[in-house]
Design a protein around this motif. Structure first.
Motif, PDB file in Angstrom:
ATOM      1  N   ALA A   1       0.847  -1.211   0.000  1.00 36.54           N
ATOM      2  CA  ALA A   1       0.000   0.000   0.000  1.00 36.54           C
ATOM      3  C   ALA A   1       0.877   1.254   0.000  1.00 36.54           C
ATOM      4  CB  ALA A   1      -0.898   0.002   1.233  1.00 36.54           C
ATOM      5  N   ASN A   2       0.461   2.267  -0.782  1.00 40.27           N
ATOM      6  CA  ASN A   2       1.162   3.546  -0.796  1.00 40.27           C
ATOM      7  C   ASN A   2       0.125   4.658  -0.879  1.00 40.27           C
ATOM      8  OD1 ASN A   2       3.382   5.291  -0.839  1.00 40.27           O
ATOM      9  ND2 ASN A   2       4.519   3.911  -2.193  1.00 40.27           N
ATOM     10  N   PHE A   3       0.479   5.901  -0.396  1.00 42.62           N
ATOM     11  CA  PHE A   3      -0.566   6.911  -0.253  1.00 42.62           C
ATOM     12  C   PHE A   3      -0.577   7.976  -1.350  1.00 42.62           C
ATOM     13  CE2 PHE A   3       2.089  10.354   1.332  1.00 42.62           C
ATOM     14  CZ  PHE A   3       3.213   9.670   1.793  1.00 42.62           C
ATOM     15  N   PRO A   4       0.588   8.382  -1.932  1.00 44.21           N
ATOM     16  CA  PRO A   4       0.519   9.454  -2.926  1.00 44.21           C
ATOM     17  C   PRO A   4       0.213   8.909  -4.314  1.00 44.21           C
ATOM     18  CG  PRO A   4       2.799   8.940  -2.479  1.00 44.21           C
ATOM     19  CD  PRO A   4       1.990   8.016  -1.627  1.00 44.21           C
ATOM     20  N   PRO A   5      -0.004   9.803  -5.299  1.00 44.67           N
ATOM     21  CA  PRO A   5      -0.279   9.333  -6.668  1.00 44.67           C
ATOM     22  C   PRO A   5       0.868   8.505  -7.243  1.00 44.67           C
ATOM     23  CG  PRO A   5      -0.845  11.666  -6.427  1.00 44.67           C
ATOM     24  CD  PRO A   5      -0.121  11.263  -5.168  1.00 44.67           C
ATOM     25  N   ALA A   6       0.542   7.675  -8.219  1.00 42.07           N
ATOM     26  CA  ALA A   6       1.472   6.664  -8.760  1.00 42.07           C
ATOM     27  C   ALA A   6       2.746   7.287  -9.316  1.00 42.07           C
ATOM     28  CB  ALA A   6       0.767   5.864  -9.845  1.00 42.07           C
ATOM     29  N   PHE A   7       2.704   8.564  -9.808  1.00 40.69           N
ATOM     30  CA  PHE A   7       3.890   9.122 -10.482  1.00 40.69           C
ATOM     31  C   PHE A   7       4.816   9.841  -9.502  1.00 40.69           C
ATOM     32  CE2 PHE A   7       0.925  12.410 -10.037  1.00 40.69           C
ATOM     33  CZ  PHE A   7      -0.271  11.958 -10.592  1.00 40.69           C
ATOM     34  N   THR A   8       4.504   9.807  -8.214  1.00 41.60           N
ATOM     35  CA  THR A   8       5.395  10.481  -7.247  1.00 41.60           C
ATOM     36  C   THR A   8       6.506   9.528  -6.826  1.00 41.60           C
ATOM     37  OG1 THR A   8       4.043   9.749  -5.401  1.00 41.60           O
ATOM     38  CG2 THR A   8       3.522  11.914  -6.356  1.00 41.60           C
ATOM     39  N   VAL A   9       7.591  10.085  -6.292  1.00 35.50           N
ATOM     40  CA  VAL A   9       8.776   9.298  -5.979  1.00 35.50           C
ATOM     41  C   VAL A   9       8.494   8.130  -5.026  1.00 35.50           C
ATOM     42  CG1 VAL A   9      11.101   9.351  -5.000  1.00 35.50           C
ATOM     43  CG2 VAL A   9      10.346  11.202  -6.497  1.00 35.50           C
ATOM     44  N   PRO A  10       7.714   8.296  -3.958  1.00 33.80           N
ATOM     45  CA  PRO A  10       7.448   7.142  -3.085  1.00 33.80           C
ATOM     46  C   PRO A  10       6.846   5.953  -3.835  1.00 33.80           C
ATOM     47  CG  PRO A  10       6.807   9.162  -1.986  1.00 33.80           C
ATOM     48  CD  PRO A  10       7.131   9.538  -3.401  1.00 33.80           C
ATOM     49  N   CYS A  11       6.072   6.228  -4.899  1.00 33.77           N
ATOM     50  CA  CYS A  11       5.474   5.122  -5.674  1.00 33.77           C
ATOM     51  C   CYS A  11       6.414   4.624  -6.764  1.00 33.77           C
ATOM     52  CB  CYS A  11       4.134   5.561  -6.262  1.00 33.77           C
ATOM     53  SG  CYS A  11       2.867   5.752  -4.994  1.00 33.77           S
ATOM     54  N   VAL A  12       7.233   5.502  -7.328  1.00 32.47           N
ATOM     55  CA  VAL A  12       8.223   5.061  -8.320  1.00 32.47           C
ATOM     56  C   VAL A  12       9.198   4.086  -7.647  1.00 32.47           C
ATOM     57  CG1 VAL A  12      10.171   5.823  -9.745  1.00 32.47           C
ATOM     58  CG2 VAL A  12       8.012   7.093  -9.789  1.00 32.47           C
ATOM     59  N   GLN A  13       9.618   4.413  -6.418  1.00 36.99           N
ATOM     60  CA  GLN A  13      10.563   3.501  -5.727  1.00 36.99           C
ATOM     61  C   GLN A  13       9.861   2.184  -5.396  1.00 36.99           C
ATOM     62  OE1 GLN A  13      10.863   2.233  -2.365  1.00 36.99           O
ATOM     63  NE2 GLN A  13       8.785   3.007  -1.946  1.00 36.99           N
ATOM     64  N   MET A  14       8.549   2.249  -5.113  1.00 38.10           N
ATOM     65  CA  MET A  14       7.786   1.029  -4.820  1.00 38.10           C
ATOM     66  C   MET A  14       7.801   0.085  -6.011  1.00 38.10           C
ATOM     67  SD  MET A  14       3.736   0.755  -3.819  1.00 38.10           S
ATOM     68  CE  MET A  14       3.095   1.677  -5.224  1.00 38.10           C
ATOM     69  N   GLU A  15       7.592   0.631  -7.215  1.00 38.27           N
ATOM     70  CA  GLU A  15       7.590  -0.200  -8.423  1.00 38.27           C
ATOM     71  C   GLU A  15       8.980  -0.778  -8.696  1.00 38.27           C
ATOM     72  OE1 GLU A  15       3.605   0.221  -8.689  1.00 38.27           O
ATOM     73  OE2 GLU A  15       4.908  -1.140  -9.828  1.00 38.27           O
ATOM     74  N   ARG A  16      10.006  -0.007  -8.414  1.00 38.80           N
ATOM     75  CA  ARG A  16      11.381  -0.521  -8.608  1.00 38.80           C
ATOM     76  C   ARG A  16      11.654  -1.666  -7.645  1.00 38.80           C
ATOM     77  NH1 ARG A  16      16.767  -0.902  -5.869  1.00 38.80           N
ATOM     78  NH2 ARG A  16      18.179  -1.185  -7.623  1.00 38.80           N
ATOM     79  N   TRP A  17      11.215  -1.489  -6.394  1.00 39.22           N
ATOM     80  CA  TRP A  17      11.417  -2.534  -5.377  1.00 39.22           C
ATOM     81  C   TRP A  17      10.681  -3.798  -5.800  1.00 39.22           C
ATOM     82  CZ3 TRP A  17       8.377  -5.447  -2.037  1.00 39.22           C
ATOM     83  CH2 TRP A  17       9.047  -6.063  -0.972  1.00 39.22           C
ATOM     84  N   LYS A  18       9.457  -3.650  -6.284  1.00 44.01           N
ATOM     85  CA  LYS A  18       8.646  -4.800  -6.738  1.00 44.01           C
ATOM     86  C   LYS A  18       9.393  -5.563  -7.826  1.00 44.01           C
ATOM     87  CE  LYS A  18       4.625  -5.761  -9.630  1.00 44.01           C
ATOM     88  NZ  LYS A  18       3.285  -5.311 -10.098  1.00 44.01           N
ATOM     89  N   GLU A  19       9.893  -4.852  -8.841  1.00 44.96           N
ATOM     90  CA  GLU A  19      10.601  -5.523  -9.943  1.00 44.96           C
ATOM     91  C   GLU A  19      11.842  -6.248  -9.440  1.00 44.96           C
ATOM     92  OE1 GLU A  19       7.626  -4.873 -12.100  1.00 44.96           O
ATOM     93  OE2 GLU A  19       9.336  -6.028 -12.858  1.00 44.96           O
TER      94      GLU A  19
END
Ligand code: DTR
Length: 350
Positions: A47-65
């Protein structure tokens, strides 16, 4: 003639029996040569709180990959940006209660909860997200604070320094007086010490507050000029190299305990790498965002004079004293922690 027919029938029956036996053998052979069935992958929600294009979510997608690649698919991650699974303020509680397996916690949204980690939010003059992120992770690894012992910490990171984005030009400390700016945690208290009127709210609420003229700007890392489109409302920025904001990516303890050991090893190796990657990405993306805002929205960037920067640190010295008192009350070696933060800042902010 009859004998011939009987013989033919007998032969056909024999051939059919031999063929059937051969098939079952090949089936047997197949079953004996089939690979053992691969174990079902572990599926984690993040789970993440800001919109998908913000840095907290960009790092989330990198971690997932990275996790899916390094575990060769044994761990699969489903990401939920934009508060679609857990909102900012109930992120930590939601992960502890198992509503999400993993969550990205903006620690400045929960005042008083993280007495050790918030040492990194002090106005000590970080100049990069790389240094603030590596310092935050080193601090966690050294002290393993009680504030985070009910969850598994998968990584931590911090923003580049906070700077002002505003509707009106701010070129001196004098012009900060009475200005209504959005700021959270230590950054908000830093603004208050400079005479601003600070309004605190989670990042997703800022666009509405700007559009309704409830605030004259905000105080955070400048990449949101592009990622949150704040350049449309804030034609001015002021470089102050203020405090940073800190984050922790946490996992439900039971879900962590249930992971296979090889998956745990992958996530533990990835933790410091993800901290450094996110800090460096935040720095480079912030520089790109400022250039984009200059080019696309005519952003004007001012830099506070060294004299005003020194005044700002003097006026905010009480923040450090206040943090020390709260840290001592929490049973922490406050002086040693601050000395560590300054030493790591020196080491990582090269
Ligand atoms: N402004 C701080 C930290 C922060 C900086 N950029 C973003 C983007 C998305 C969420 C948070 C932040 C804060 O409000 O937490």
């Amino acid at each position: 003639m009859k004998r011939l027919i009987y013989t033919g029938l007998l032969l056909a029956t024999l051939l059919a029996a031999l063929f059937a036996a051969g098939c079952s053998d090949s089936n047997t052979n197949e079953s004996s040569t089939q690979q053992p069935r691969a174990a079902e992958p572990v599926r984690l929600t993040y789970a993440n709180f800001p919109p998908a294009f913000t840095v907290p979510c960009v790092q989330m997608e990198r971690w997932k990959e990275e996790v899916q690649t390094r575990t060769r698919g044994a761990v699969q991650v489903e990401t939920f940006p934009g508060g679609t699974l857990l909102k900012a303020k109930n992120m930590l509680r939601g992960v502890m209660e198992g509503q999400a397996d993993i969550g990205c916690v903006a620690m400045s949204y929960q005042p008083g909860v993280f007495p050790l980690s918030t040492a990194v939010e002090m106005p000590v003059g970080f100049t990069s997200g790389k240094a603030s992120s590596q310092t935050l992770w080193a601090l966690f690894e050294k002290y393993r604070p009680a504030e985070l012992e009910q969850v598994k910490v998968l990584t931590m990171f911090a923003t580049p320094p906070s700077n002002i984005m505003s509707r009106v030009p701010v070129q001196t400390l004098e012009q900060v007086q009475g200005l209504e700016l959005r700021g959270n945690g230590a950054s908000g208290r830093f603004l208050d010490a400079l005479g601003a009127v600070t309004v605190s709210m989670p990042m997703p609420e800022v666009p509405d507050a700007l559009q309704k003229n409830m605030i004259q700007g905000l105080f955070t890392s400048l990449e949101v000029l592009q990622d949150m489109k704040f350049a449309e409302f804030c034609p001015y920025a002021t470089i102050m190299d203020g405090p940073v904001y800190i984050f922790a990516v946490v996992m439900n303890q039971d879900r962590w305990n249930a992971l296979p050991q090889e998956a745990k090893d992958v996530l533990d190796v990835l933790a410091p790498e993800q901290a450094a990657w996110t800090g460096q990405y935040w720095d480079s993306h912030t520089a790109e965002a400022v250039e984009w805002a200059r080019k696309e929205h005519g952003l004007q960037v001012f830099t506070l004079s060294d004299q005003d920067k020194t005044h700002a640190l003097e006026q905010s010295a009480a923040l450090v004293q206040d943090w020390k008192e709260r840290a001592v009350k929490a049973g922490l070696p406050a002086e040693a922690v601050l000395a560590d933060v300054l030493a790591w800042k020196q080491e990582f902010d090269q």
